[in-house]
Design a protein around this motif. Structure first.
Motif, PDB file in Angstrom:
ATOM      1  N   UNK A   4       0.850  -1.188   0.000  1.00 27.03           N
ATOM      2  CA  UNK A   4       0.000   0.000   0.000  1.00 27.03           C
ATOM      3  C   UNK A   4       0.883   1.235   0.000  1.00 27.03           C
ATOM      4  N   UNK A   5       0.630   2.104  -0.940  1.00 29.11           N
ATOM      5  CA  UNK A   5       1.447   3.304  -1.123  1.00 29.11           C
ATOM      6  C   UNK A   5       0.771   4.482  -0.430  1.00 29.11           C
ATOM      7  N   UNK A  12      -0.394  -1.655  -4.753  1.00 26.14           N
ATOM      8  CA  UNK A  12       0.522  -2.088  -5.810  1.00 26.14           C
ATOM      9  C   UNK A  12       0.760  -3.579  -5.647  1.00 26.14           C
ATOM     10  N   UNK A  13       0.440  -4.339  -6.682  1.00 23.44           N
ATOM     11  CA  UNK A  13       0.605  -5.793  -6.647  1.00 23.44           C
ATOM     12  C   UNK A  13       1.986  -6.186  -7.147  1.00 23.44           C
TER      13      UNK A  13
END
Length: 207
Positions: A4-5, A12-13
């Motif tokens: 998680x950003x 983001x995977x």
């Protein structure tokens, strides 16, 4: 396998397209451990009716993964992920003191029909649950997964190196602070023992 950003909370995977099929095995296992550690300790549960029981553990055991084919490859992968996650839950339940609700027949069923992650979770979980007790039944179960303690005519039994490492670690937990001379000498000898002919084991250093 996502991040998680901050501050936008965008997800983001991780790109796993070039990874091997078993790349997610241990991440799923550790996710199971993290989920299981949210269960309260045995002596900290205020409501006895909410305690983890044998029935709860067995009924939450995922079914075996279906045979993989092109049609149900996604279903098979999801089922395998649940199995690996459940192995981690077993370890967490042992750390929280709940695995003693299982009978030895249940443990045998897990060890004979489960995957490597299930076996690792069960061995370490039971050893942690019985830490320092020198429990005879758990000791026998652990010794059956350590090649150095298996009789010579049974040496052909193939035990995964991750299972061997967890059995040795579990033995240390089970005999913690017991001053058990035979197990102490055995574990000290294992530390300095040269590798056997297991050149195919890539994680031999874990043992």
């Amino acid at each position: 396998l996502k991040g998680r950003l901050l501050p936008t909370n965008a997800t983001i995977a991780l790109d796993t397209s070039e990874c091997t099929a078993d790349f997610t095995v241990w991440p799923e296992f550790h996710n199971g451990v993290a989920a299981g550690l949210q269960v309260p300790l045995v002596h900290c549960q205020s409501d006895k009716n909410a305690c983890i029981t044998r029935t709860w553990i067995l009924y939450n055991r995922p079914p075996p993964a279906p045979s993989s084919s092109e049609d149900n490859a996604a279903d098979a992968a999801a089922s395998e992920a649940k199995i690996h996650c459940h192995g981690g839950v077993l370890l967490a339940l042992g750390l929280r003191g709940h695995l003693t609700t299982l009978e030895m027949s249940d443990v045998y069923d897990y060890l004979t029909k489960g995957t490597v992650t299930t076996t690792v979770g069960m061995l370490l979980g039971l050893a942690a649950n019985k830490r320092g007790s020198c429990d005879l039944a758990v000791s026998k179960m652990l010794c059956l997964h350590i090649p150095s303690l298996i009789p010579q005519h049974f040496s052909a039994i193939d035990v995964a190196s991750a299972v061997q490492a967890s059995a040795v670690l579990g033995t240390g937990l089970l005999f913690q602070r017991s001053s058990h001379r035979m197990m102490t000498e055995f574990l000290l000898n294992e530390i300095g023992r040269r590798p056997d002919s297991d050149v195919t084991a890539f994680d031999r250093e874990a043992y």
